[in-house]
Design a protein around this motif. Structure first.
Motif, short mmCIF file in Angstrom:
data_model
loop_
_atom_site.label_atom_id
_atom_site.label_comp_id
_atom_site.label_asym_id
_atom_site.label_seq_id
_atom_site.Cartn_x
_atom_site.Cartn_y
_atom_site.Cartn_z
N LEU A 157 0.82 -1.21 0.00
CA LEU A 157 0.00 0.00 0.00
C LEU A 157 0.86 1.25 0.00
CD1 LEU A 157 -2.83 1.28 0.19
CD2 LEU A 157 -2.61 1.16 2.69
N SER A 158 1.94 1.25 0.74
CA SER A 158 2.82 2.43 0.75
C SER A 158 3.44 2.68 -0.61
CB SER A 158 3.92 2.23 1.81
OG SER A 158 4.76 1.13 1.47
N GLN A 159 3.77 1.64 -1.36
CA GLN A 159 4.31 1.82 -2.70
C GLN A 159 3.25 2.35 -3.65
OE1 GLN A 159 6.04 -1.90 -3.90
NE2 GLN A 159 7.67 -1.84 -2.35
N GLU A 160 2.01 1.87 -3.54
CA GLU A 160 0.95 2.37 -4.41
C GLU A 160 0.65 3.84 -4.15
OE1 GLU A 160 -2.56 0.06 -4.21
OE2 GLU A 160 -1.66 -1.76 -5.05
N GLU A 161 0.68 4.25 -2.89
CA GLU A 161 0.35 5.63 -2.53
C GLU A 161 1.54 6.56 -2.62
OE1 GLU A 161 -2.66 6.70 -1.95
OE2 GLU A 161 -3.54 4.70 -2.15
N GLY A 162 2.71 6.02 -2.91
CA GLY A 162 3.90 6.86 -3.00
C GLY A 162 4.37 7.36 -1.64
N LYS A 163 4.13 6.58 -0.61
CA LYS A 163 4.52 6.95 0.75
C LYS A 163 5.79 6.20 1.14
CE LYS A 163 0.72 9.35 1.23
NZ LYS A 163 0.72 10.84 1.33
N PRO A 164 6.54 6.72 2.09
CA PRO A 164 7.74 5.99 2.56
C PRO A 164 7.34 4.68 3.23
CG PRO A 164 7.30 7.88 3.97
CD PRO A 164 6.39 8.03 2.79
N SER A 165 8.15 3.69 3.02
CA SER A 165 7.86 2.38 3.61
C SER A 165 7.98 2.45 5.13
CB SER A 165 8.82 1.32 3.06
OG SER A 165 8.69 1.21 1.67
N PRO A 166 6.97 2.00 5.87
CA PRO A 166 7.03 2.06 7.34
C PRO A 166 8.08 1.10 7.87
CG PRO A 166 5.08 0.88 6.63
CD PRO A 166 5.71 1.43 5.39
N PRO A 167 8.86 1.51 8.86
CA PRO A 167 9.86 0.60 9.45
C PRO A 167 9.20 -0.50 10.27
CG PRO A 167 9.81 2.69 10.62
CD PRO A 167 8.90 2.86 9.44
N ALA A 168 10.02 -1.43 10.71
CA ALA A 168 9.50 -2.61 11.42
C ALA A 168 8.85 -2.23 12.75
CB ALA A 168 10.62 -3.62 11.64
N PHE A 169 9.44 -1.28 13.48
CA PHE A 169 8.86 -0.95 14.79
C PHE A 169 7.52 -0.24 14.62
CE2 PHE A 169 11.26 2.84 13.67
CZ PHE A 169 10.45 3.88 14.08
N THR A 170 7.34 0.48 13.51
CA THR A 170 6.04 1.12 13.25
C THR A 170 4.98 0.07 12.91
OG1 THR A 170 7.15 3.11 12.45
CG2 THR A 170 4.83 2.83 11.86
N LEU A 171 5.35 -0.91 12.12
CA LEU A 171 4.42 -1.99 11.79
C LEU A 171 4.02 -2.78 13.04
CD1 LEU A 171 5.97 -3.31 8.45
CD2 LEU A 171 3.99 -1.82 8.73
N LYS A 172 4.95 -2.93 13.96
CA LYS A 172 4.61 -3.63 15.20
C LYS A 172 3.69 -2.80 16.07
CE LYS A 172 6.74 -6.16 19.03
NZ LYS A 172 8.01 -6.60 19.66
N ARG A 173 3.85 -1.49 15.99
CA ARG A 173 3.02 -0.61 16.81
C ARG A 173 1.57 -0.60 16.35
NH1 ARG A 173 3.87 5.97 17.33
NH2 ARG A 173 2.06 6.35 18.70
N ILE A 174 1.34 -0.74 15.06
CA ILE A 174 -0.04 -0.64 14.55
C ILE A 174 -0.76 -1.98 14.56
CG2 ILE A 174 0.54 1.33 13.10
CD1 ILE A 174 0.73 -0.51 10.73
N GLU A 175 -0.16 -3.02 15.11
CA GLU A 175 -0.84 -4.31 15.20
C GLU A 175 -2.07 -4.18 16.10
OE1 GLU A 175 1.84 -7.26 16.55
OE2 GLU A 175 3.06 -7.27 14.73
N GLY A 176 -3.19 -4.66 15.61
CA GLY A 176 -4.44 -4.62 16.37
C GLY A 176 -5.24 -3.36 16.18
N MET A 177 -4.70 -2.35 15.53
CA MET A 177 -5.44 -1.12 15.29
C MET A 177 -6.33 -1.26 14.07
SD MET A 177 -2.71 1.96 15.95
CE MET A 177 -1.99 2.26 17.56
#
Length: 378
Positions: A157-177
């Motif tokens: 999704l980040s590549q389609e929207e032209g957004k920077p790729s989220p790092p691993a700690f950010t992906l872990k933070r959004i789990e369950g949201m």
């Protein structure tokens, strides 16, 4: 008669009485008018010394025997009043007292019973399992969770929207949201509600395409759900996935009839660690939060459940057991649990669910201004 009472009483020793004469350690003759029983130490730490005097007449004989009988009955009552928690721990050894320490503890009292209920059918239902509820998360608890697919969906999704790729700690933070919550509050890709809905739906489409619609039960989860169905325990399913995807998934694996309540992403505003979806599920089950047990697999679930005043059982499917120590109970498989375990967790007749102590509000002291004092006051 004295010997028979001493043999069955709690004194634990036969009296030093041999018929005509009584001898001590020094083998000296004692008077025939007295008889002394040895000192006995009881489990509670007390010491009892009983001295008996030989009768001089029939009347005194009857009085003495009646007193001995009363003493034996009293000691027997005290013995049956002991409980396991009151026994002293001496060198971690098991004490064999020779009698049943809990003679009146069976059958155990059902603390869910309310004798004040006039309706016997309602009282019987309350003594069953219908007074507690089970709230299950979907992925990682009932079905296997593949976190790699979730990460790949966010990266795509980040590549389609032209957004920077989220790092691993950010992906872990959004789990369950919720997807909208993660995009707006953590990733900060947009604040426009229309854009949030569009990107959230697109991310879900990518996830479903990568996942392929294949769901496998977690080990022991199907058997545990069947046991709860047998005991008629109301169950709810909560997830931050769209309702259409959840209903399709539970229909494919054949458990759509097991859950009377399904809470999806459209039903709540925020996901974990906010307890909103758990509280809403308890409301739909018509149960108070303290009677509900949440089954999850992360510390975010534990935090949200405790915030909602619910008990939480953590399944160590994604995290090791030592990382889930904040949960009320940690298991590797759901079938390790029994209905008795759930009743013990949902038993709210405990101090921790008592009325909370009122918080003491501190009043801020105003700065003292000497010029504000009226001179006429003095």
């Amino acid at each position: 008669m004295i010997e028979s009472i001493a043999a069955t009483s709690l004194l634990g020793h036969r009296p030093i009485f041999g018929g005509i004469l009584a001898r001590d350690v020094s083998v000296k003759r004692k008077s025939l008018n007295s008889c002394r029983l040895p000192t006995t130490e009881f489990l509670g730490g007390g010491r009892i010394v009983v001295s008996l005097t030989l009768p001089k007449s029939d009347k005194q004989d009857r009085v003495m025997f009646s007193s001995i009988k009363a003493l034996a009955v009293e000691l027997t009552r005290e013995a049956h009043a002991y409980r396991e928690e009151k026994l002293p721990n001496r060198d971690n050894s098991r004490i064999d007292s020779g009698f049943d320490q809990r003679p009146d503890s069976w059958p155990p009292a059902n603390r869910a019973d309310n004798p004040s209920l006039r309706n016997p059918l309602l009282r019987h239902e309350r003594m069953g399992c219908g007074w507690l509820g089970a709230i299950f998360e979907w992925e990682g608890v009932l079905v296997e969770d593949n976190t790699d697919i979730e990460k790949q969906a966010w990266l795509a999704l980040s590549q389609e929207e032209g957004k920077p790729s989220p790092p691993a700690f950010t992906l872990k933070r959004i789990e369950g949201m919720k997807n909208e919550q993660a995009i707006s509050e953590v990733l900060c890709w947009s604040r426009d509600p229309a854009q949030l809905r569009r990107m959230a739906n697109r991310k879900e489409e990518i996830y479903q395409a990568l996942q392929g619609g294949i769901y496998r039960f977690m080990p022991g989860s199907k058997e545990f759900v069947s046991v709860l169905m047998h005991y008629k325990i109301p169950m709810a399913l909560v997830s931050t996935r769209p309702r259409k995807a959840i209903e399709s998934a539970i229909g494919e694996i054949g458990i759509e009839d097991n859950f009377s309540v399904v809470v999806a992403a459209e039903d709540v505003h925020r996901g974990k660690p906010d307890p909103e979806m758990f509280v809403y599920a308890a409301q739909l089950l018509n149960l108070i939060p303290e009677r509900c047990i949440v089954f999850g697999n992360s510390n975010l679930t534990v935090e949200a459940a405790h915030e909602a005043r619910m008990k939480c059982v953590a399944v160590a499917s994604k995290h090791p057991v030592y990382e889930l120590g904040a949960a009320d109970l940690v298991v590797r498989r759901l079938d390790e649990l029994s209905v008795v375990d759930l009743k013990n967790l949902a038993d709210i007749e405990m101090n921790e669910f008592g009325s909370p102590e009122p918080e003491v509000e501190m009043e801020m002291e105003e700065d003292y201004d000497p010029s504000s004092v009226d001179d006429n006051f003095w």
